[in-house]
Design a protein around this motif. Structure first.
Motif, mmCIF file in Angstrom:
data_model
loop_
_atom_site.group_PDB
_atom_site.id
_atom_site.type_symbol
_atom_site.label_atom_id
_atom_site.label_comp_id
_atom_site.label_asym_id
_atom_site.label_seq_id
_atom_site.Cartn_x
_atom_site.Cartn_y
_atom_site.Cartn_z
ATOM 1 N N VAL A 120 5.554 1.081 4.646
ATOM 2 C CA VAL A 120 5.221 -0.540 4.141
ATOM 3 C C VAL A 120 4.281 -0.370 3.528
ATOM 4 C CG1 VAL A 120 5.105 -2.548 5.307
ATOM 5 C CG2 VAL A 120 6.690 -1.213 6.149
ATOM 6 N N ALA A 121 2.999 0.145 4.285
ATOM 7 C CA ALA A 121 1.803 -0.100 3.384
ATOM 8 C C ALA A 121 1.797 0.346 1.841
ATOM 9 C CB ALA A 121 0.687 0.661 4.235
ATOM 10 N N ILE A 170 -4.825 0.259 4.066
ATOM 11 C CA ILE A 170 -5.413 1.315 3.886
ATOM 12 C C ILE A 170 -5.455 2.298 5.091
ATOM 13 C CG2 ILE A 170 -7.605 2.437 3.555
ATOM 14 C CD1 ILE A 170 -8.400 -0.048 1.806
ATOM 15 N N ARG A 171 -5.603 1.597 6.262
ATOM 16 C CA ARG A 171 -5.629 2.557 7.638
ATOM 17 C C ARG A 171 -4.166 3.185 8.038
ATOM 18 N NH1 ARG A 171 -9.399 -2.073 9.489
ATOM 19 N NH2 ARG A 171 -11.411 -1.134 9.344
ATOM 20 N N ASP A 172 -3.380 2.180 7.568
ATOM 21 C CA ASP A 172 -1.900 2.631 8.033
ATOM 22 C C ASP A 172 -1.422 3.859 7.080
ATOM 23 O OD1 ASP A 172 -1.409 0.855 10.102
ATOM 24 O OD2 ASP A 172 -0.440 -0.643 8.528
ATOM 25 N N VAL A 173 -1.990 3.818 5.823
ATOM 26 C CA VAL A 173 -1.840 5.034 4.912
ATOM 27 C C VAL A 173 -2.443 6.327 5.353
ATOM 28 C CG1 VAL A 173 -2.052 5.995 2.560
ATOM 29 C CG2 VAL A 173 -1.309 3.551 2.941
ATOM 30 N N LEU A 174 -3.644 6.007 5.858
ATOM 31 C CA LEU A 174 -4.580 7.329 5.974
ATOM 32 C C LEU A 174 -4.099 7.827 7.517
ATOM 33 C CD1 LEU A 174 -8.102 6.051 4.979
ATOM 34 C CD2 LEU A 174 -6.382 7.653 3.975
ATOM 35 N N ALA A 175 -3.363 6.927 8.448
ATOM 36 C CA ALA A 175 -3.092 7.415 9.610
ATOM 37 C C ALA A 175 -1.674 8.200 9.391
ATOM 38 C CB ALA A 175 -2.983 6.206 10.612
ATOM 39 N N SER A 176 -0.986 8.290 8.402
ATOM 40 C CA SER A 176 0.184 8.999 8.029
ATOM 41 C C SER A 176 -0.104 10.486 8.258
ATOM 42 C CB SER A 176 0.959 8.642 6.785
ATOM 43 O OG SER A 176 2.018 9.354 6.522
ATOM 44 N N ARG A 234 1.250 10.999 1.242
ATOM 45 C CA ARG A 234 1.424 9.281 1.527
ATOM 46 C C ARG A 234 0.058 8.762 0.753
ATOM 47 N NH1 ARG A 234 5.855 7.110 3.041
ATOM 48 N NH2 ARG A 234 6.067 7.973 5.061
ATOM 49 N N ALA A 235 -1.124 9.243 1.087
ATOM 50 C CA ALA A 235 -2.293 8.888 0.511
ATOM 51 C C ALA A 235 -2.328 9.201 -0.876
ATOM 52 C CB ALA A 235 -3.453 9.502 1.069
ATOM 53 N N ALA A 236 -1.886 10.188 -1.284
ATOM 54 C CA ALA A 236 -1.824 10.571 -2.828
ATOM 55 C C ALA A 236 -1.002 9.525 -3.667
ATOM 56 C CB ALA A 236 -1.021 12.026 -3.016
#
Length: 194
Positions: A75-76, A116-122, A127-129
């Motif tokens: 979702v993020a 940002i935190r949700d993406v980094l926690a994936s 996902r971050a890329a």
């Protein structure tokens, strides 16, 4: 055998139809997740609650996303995706300045930090890329405009390293940057690039 021939023969043809059931399920689950996150504490949002609101079974969510954190990350990424290209102000310097100030404001908001935190926690690969790819696309638009106008423009990777990276670092680990900080970064980048 072609896809049409396979269908006529009764064979199962794999693949996801664009806009098919899978897209509808994703849209419904994303909308339900966003609605619940907007109306209740994050810790109270559960897969069963999202499933009920989206009109799907919890197993559909677990099968597609694995767990709640991966759903939040998916979702993020969609919410971080820009709705439009960068503002065209008529010059590369002001295009870049307006863009980084807007990016900083959006990502420094409570919602932006959560995204940002949700993406980094994936734990999902890339996902971050995906987020970095979206930033690169925005920078490429500004660079193409500069080129069309005959203006010099720094290497897009230098823009990421010298503008985006310090902004994101400050958002996550320090006081969110002010517009003057962003303008200073742009000035130093362009002075260094000459």
């Amino acid at each position: 055998m072609s896809e049409d021939q396979a269908r006529k023969a009764g064979a199962v043809v794999s693949g996801v139809r664009p806009g098919g059931r899978s897209a509808r399920v994703q849209a419904a689950v994303h909308a339900a997740t966003e609605a619940l996150l907007a109306t209740m504490p994050r810790a109270a949002v559960t897969v069963p609650a999202i499933a009920a609101k989206a009109g799907v079974t919890p197993s559909t969510i677990y099968r597609r996303w694995g767990d709640l954190q991966e759903l939040f990350a998916d979702v993020a990424v969609q919410r971080i995706r820009p709705d439009a290209g960068p503002v065209d102000t008529g010059s590369a310097v002001s295009d870049l300045t307006v863009w980084i100030e807007q990016y900083s404001d959006e990502m420094a908001s409570d919602l932006g930090r959560d995204l940002i935190r949700d993406v980094l926690a994936s734990r999902a690969e890339g996902r971050a890329a995906q987020c970095c790819g979206m930033v690169r696309e925005q920078i490429a638009i500004i660079a193409a405009r500069a080129s069309d106008r005959g203006e010099a423009f720094p290497d897009p990777e230098a823009v990421i390293d010298h503008l985006v990276a310090p902004v994101v670092y400050r958002i996550l680990f320090d006081t969110p940057p002010e517009a003057s900080f962003c303008r200073g970064l742009v000035g130093r980048l362009l002075a260094h690039d000459r």
